[in-house]
Design a protein around this motif. Structure first.
Motif, PDB file in Angstrom:
ATOM      1  N   MET A  25       0.825  -1.203   0.000  1.00  0.00           N
ATOM      2  CA  MET A  25       0.000   0.000   0.000  1.00  0.00           C
ATOM      3  C   MET A  25       0.862   1.256   0.000  1.00  0.00           C
ATOM      4  O   MET A  25       0.538   2.235  -0.674  1.00  0.00           O
ATOM      5  N   MET A  28       2.168   1.871  -3.608  1.00  0.00           N
ATOM      6  CA  MET A  28       1.248   2.133  -4.717  1.00  0.00           C
ATOM      7  C   MET A  28       1.182   3.626  -5.020  1.00  0.00           C
ATOM      8  O   MET A  28       1.433   4.467  -4.162  1.00  0.00           O
ATOM      9  N   ILE A  30      -1.384   6.479  -6.800  1.00  0.00           N
ATOM     10  CA  ILE A  30      -2.764   6.738  -7.192  1.00  0.00           C
ATOM     11  C   ILE A  30      -2.839   8.125  -7.828  1.00  0.00           C
ATOM     12  O   ILE A  30      -2.245   9.078  -7.316  1.00  0.00           O
ATOM     13  N   GLY A  45       0.694   5.546  -1.244  1.00  0.00           N
ATOM     14  CA  GLY A  45      -0.184   4.985  -0.225  1.00  0.00           C
ATOM     15  C   GLY A  45      -0.011   5.581   1.158  1.00  0.00           C
ATOM     16  O   GLY A  45      -0.833   5.348   2.039  1.00  0.00           O
ATOM     17  N   LYS A  80      -9.198   8.205  -3.259  1.00  0.00           N
ATOM     18  CA  LYS A  80      -8.841   6.992  -3.997  1.00  0.00           C
ATOM     19  C   LYS A  80      -7.859   6.128  -3.206  1.00  0.00           C
ATOM     20  O   LYS A  80      -7.943   4.897  -3.238  1.00  0.00           O
ATOM     21  N   VAL A  81      -6.917   6.744  -2.499  1.00  0.00           N
ATOM     22  CA  VAL A  81      -5.980   5.993  -1.662  1.00  0.00           C
ATOM     23  C   VAL A  81      -6.751   5.285  -0.542  1.00  0.00           C
ATOM     24  O   VAL A  81      -6.526   4.102  -0.274  1.00  0.00           O
ATOM     25  N   ALA A  84      -8.560   2.340  -1.964  1.00  0.00           N
ATOM     26  CA  ALA A  84      -7.629   1.253  -2.276  1.00  0.00           C
ATOM     27  C   ALA A  84      -7.204   0.526  -0.997  1.00  0.00           C
ATOM     28  O   ALA A  84      -7.117  -0.701  -0.971  1.00  0.00           O
ATOM     29  N   HIS A  85      -6.954   1.282   0.068  1.00  0.00           N
ATOM     30  CA  HIS A  85      -6.615   0.674   1.366  1.00  0.00           C
ATOM     31  C   HIS A  85      -7.764  -0.215   1.830  1.00  0.00           C
ATOM     32  O   HIS A  85      -7.543  -1.352   2.266  1.00  0.00           O
ATOM     33  N   LYS A  87     -10.113  -1.664   0.114  1.00  0.00           N
ATOM     34  CA  LYS A  87     -10.250  -2.843  -0.745  1.00  0.00           C
ATOM     35  C   LYS A  87      -9.207  -3.893  -0.400  1.00  0.00           C
ATOM     36  O   LYS A  87      -9.522  -5.071  -0.282  1.00  0.00           O
ATOM     37  N   LYS A  88      -7.956  -3.453  -0.233  1.00  0.00           N
ATOM     38  CA  LYS A  88      -6.891  -4.410   0.102  1.00  0.00           C
ATOM     39  C   LYS A  88      -7.103  -5.035   1.471  1.00  0.00           C
ATOM     40  O   LYS A  88      -6.922  -6.232   1.650  1.00  0.00           O
TER      41      LYS A  88
END
Length: 105
Positions: A25, A28, A30, A45, A80-81, A84-85, A87-88
């Motif tokens: 993370m 990544m 974004i 991230g 968006k970050v 993404a966090h 989701k992971k």
């Protein structure tokens, strides 16, 4: 005692997975955008802004407009970050069989 040993091994495995996930993370990148892509912010991230790109047409705008576009692009990247966090982390929790509605993230 065998149960305790197994539980400790499982906890260590989860800790290692969490560390690997945290590193992924953090690495990544974004893209956040505003003004239909006229302003782009690249954030990692850890919520650190790595790059900012302004279309040349933005440079003719008033300072307040540019500031608003930059703020909007940063906010877009932050959201968006965070997504993404989420989701992971949800994916990891699911793979471990943890209840998604009880997790602190």
């Amino acid at each position: 005692m065998k149960g305790l040993g197994d539980m400790m091994k499982q906890a260590q495995a989860v800790q290692e997975q969490m560390q690997k996930l945290r590193e992924e993370m953090d690495a990544m990148e974004i893209n956040g955008e505003s003004g239909a892509g006229l302003v782009t912010v690249v954030m990692n991230g850890r919520h650190e802004v790595r790059r900012v790109r302004l279309d040349n047409s933005v440079l003719t705008e008033d300072k307040a407009v540019i500031e608003d576009l930059l703020a909007a692009a940063c906010n877009d990247a932050v959201h968006k970050v965070a997504a993404a966090h989420q989701k992971k982390m949800s994916g990891m929790a699911q793979s471990l069989g943890l209840p998604l509605d009880k997790l602190p993230f």
